[in-house]
Design an enzyme around this catalytic site. Structure first.
Site, PDB file in Angstrom:
ATOM      1  N   ASP A  59       0.822  -1.223   0.000  1.00  0.00           N
ATOM      2  CA  ASP A  59       0.000   0.000   0.000  1.00  0.00           C
ATOM      3  C   ASP A  59       0.852   1.268   0.000  1.00  0.00           C
ATOM      4  O   ASP A  59       0.676   2.150   0.852  1.00  0.00           O
ATOM      5  CB  ASP A  59      -0.937   0.015   1.220  1.00  0.00           C
ATOM      6  CG  ASP A  59      -1.777  -1.243   1.323  1.00  0.00           C
ATOM      7  OD1 ASP A  59      -2.216  -1.735   0.283  1.00  0.00           O
ATOM      8  OD2 ASP A  59      -1.985  -1.723   2.457  1.00  0.00           O
TER       9      ASP A  59
ATOM     10  N   GLU B 161     -11.566   1.340  -3.423  1.00  0.00           N
ATOM     11  CA  GLU B 161     -10.881   1.806  -2.206  1.00  0.00           C
ATOM     12  C   GLU B 161      -9.589   2.498  -2.598  1.00  0.00           C
ATOM     13  O   GLU B 161      -9.346   2.773  -3.763  1.00  0.00           O
ATOM     14  CB  GLU B 161     -10.603   0.608  -1.279  1.00  0.00           C
ATOM     15  CG  GLU B 161      -9.777  -0.482  -1.937  1.00  0.00           C
ATOM     16  CD  GLU B 161      -9.699  -1.759  -1.127  1.00  0.00           C
ATOM     17  OE1 GLU B 161     -10.338  -1.851  -0.070  1.00  0.00           O
ATOM     18  OE2 GLU B 161      -8.993  -2.687  -1.565  1.00  0.00           O
TER      19      GLU B 161
END
Length: 518
Positions: free
Chosen positions: A8, A183
């Protein structure tokens, strides 16, 4: 690339320097912050969460904790937004320097996950999150927000980043392109337009990055006709899979780049190194849409003029070898703990060595903080070694080295009391199955050199004591792979040192990459 467990990624640039932060979940210190001058070589300079006074991760289950941070800089101040998924929710921390110290988390009254700040040219600060629509906002801000994945979407608000106060919204602005679980939102402005970058499809083999643009941060959003702009979901033979969840940065020299997560499988569908950070050049087509890598694909070797380096090509798989003799005044930042710094951890002083001691917790304890320190395994073909001084005392005392995925998946070579004497053993845990191999008798005193040799198929364990070498056994690499776990997991294998019910001193710890990062 940051090989091994570094998922991420989020990046920002200040002058000629780039700063990167990645997820850390239940590992401590949390939210590692990296620095680079060329986007390819990164130095770990600190952590966003570095003390229990900031955030106590005690009791956090594996693969919970800190999800998907974003790092941004505004007017000389650095901000990290993040989600602690079980207790705190979304929060902001800030610092005058990226090295820290970082502030205590400031809770944000906006639900969802993956919070991301965007500072517009007029000084307004926006916060976007992703998640279930019912948790995010009660109604859309603009026409078109209801397209895409039913039940999930992206919410946007105007926020005071220094107080956490929501000034306007949140409003539902986008549901993505139709992929599941939109997301990881990031907002950007470029040439009078706003761009919204999303991750869709789930962070597995259907993962992808999609992009939208509008004349206002609120939309309505126009989808890129080539969505997804990045995905390997139809590239089964690629050595990189699960690509997505990216962030875009310009290098100040007229070039743009994307950093994103991906995995290098042992062989589809298994991977054990965790989700890694990859770098790809990004260009803009004649219509103003981004093009990532080679037509939306990544390769281990790609072309691009790196800032401050000028290289025409760079590799997304670098030689990763290291050694630590523990001779400095502080433990190196690269070492991680489980949920917090364990009691009994100390440096041995001038002669070198790391002391691990006491504690009843073991590697299979679900939410404990055992005496464990580890670093991500970052190459398939490598050797991890450590020298250890340990004299088993009470029943159950042991110390050694581990290939550790989480509390339900780990292999460890250790020294313990067996049959009235000191012995070396191999233990393997996969799911709820625990197997211990034959004990190898050792002299009552003296240093022991423990070794883990890894390749794509096996972890092989051995020990050396008094010039004698012993094989302890093997464990299949597949036993420590994300796809084989009984619950959804997001981490990767760590090589670590541990001790239970005793005191061990470790020295001359090293990891040698034998395969050039491949």
């Amino acid at each position: 690339m940051l090989p091994g467990f570094h998922p991420d990624p989020s990046v920002c640039r200040v002058g000629g320097t780039f700063y990167l932060v990645t997820s850390s979940f239940h590992y401590f210190p949390g939210l590692p912050v990296w620095r680079s001058s060329n986007l390819a070589e990164w130095e770990l300079i600190g952590h966003g969460i570095s003390s229990r006074e900031q955030l106590d991760l005690s009791g956090t289950p594996a693969s919970r904790g800190l999800f998907a941070p974003t790092i941004r800089e505004h007017r000389g101040r650095f901000y990290i937004t993040c989600t602690e998924v079980d207790r705190l929710g979304n929060f902001i921390i800030q610092a005058e320097r990226p090295e820290g110290p970082w502030s205590k988390p400031l809770p944000i009254a906006q639900r969802g996950i993956d919070p991301s700040l965007f500072f517009d040219e007029d000084g307004a600060a926006y916060l976007c999150t992703g998640g279930k629509v019912g948790d995010l906002a009660t109604m859309p801000r603009c026409e078109g927000a209801w397209r895409g994945e039913p039940g999930f979407g992206i919410a946007l608000s105007v926020i005071n980043p220094d107080s956490g106060e929501i000034l306007e919204g949140p409003w539902l602005i986008c549901r993505g392109s139709g992929g599941r679980w939109p997301e990881g939102p990031h907002l950007y402005s470029r040439e009078g337009r706003y761009y919204l970058l999303l991750a869709e499809g789930g962070t597995e083999y259907g993962h992808m990055a999609t992009v939208f643009r509008a004349d206002s941060p609120w939309g309505p959003w126009e989808a890129c006709p080539r969505n997804p702009i990045l995905s390997h979901r139809d590239c089964a033979r690629s050595p990189i899979q699960c690509v997505g969840h990216g962030d875009i940065v310009d290098d100040g020299g007229g070039n743009s780049w994307m950093l994103c997560l991906g995995v290098r499988p042992l062989g589809p569908p298994l991977h054990n190194l965790g989700r890694e950070t990859f770098l790809a050049p990004l260009t803009w087509d004649a219509e103003g849409w981004p093009v990532v890598g080679r037509g939306g694909r990544l390769e281990l070797e790609m072309d691009g003029l790196l800032p401050s380096a000028g290289d025409a090509s760079f590799r997304s798989g670098t030689l990763v070898s290291w050694r630590d003799e523990f001779r400095g005044p502080k433990l190196s930042r690269e070492w991680s703990f489980l949920r917090g710094r364990p009691e009994g951890l100390a440096l041995a002083g001038a002669r070198g060595g790391l002391v691990l001691g006491s504690g009843e917790a073991g590697l299979s304890d679900e939410t404990a903080t055992p005496a464990f320190v580890g670093r991500p395994q970052s190459a398939f073909d490598c050797v991890f070694e450590a020298t250890m001084e340990f004299e088993p005392g009470a029943e159950g005392s042991e110390a050694g080295v581990a290939a550790y995925y989480d509390d339900s998946y780990h292999y460890e070579a250790f020294v313990a009391r067996r049959g009235g004497g000191r012995a070396a053993c191999l233990r393997k845990r996969v799911h709820d199955i625990v197997v211990e191999g034959p004990a190898v008798p050792l002299p009552e005193k003296g240093r022991v050199r423990l070794k883990i040799s890894a390749d794509r198929d096996l972890y092989s364990f051995s020990c050396e004591c008094d010039a004698s070498r012993f094989r302890l056994g093997t464990g299949m690499t597949a036993g420590l792979c994300t796809e084989g776990t009984w619950r959804q997991t997001f981490t990767g294998v760590f090589f670590g040192l541990y001790c239970r019910r005793g005191r061990a001193v470790f020295s001359d710890v090293s990891c040698v990459d034998r395969g050039g990062g491949r």
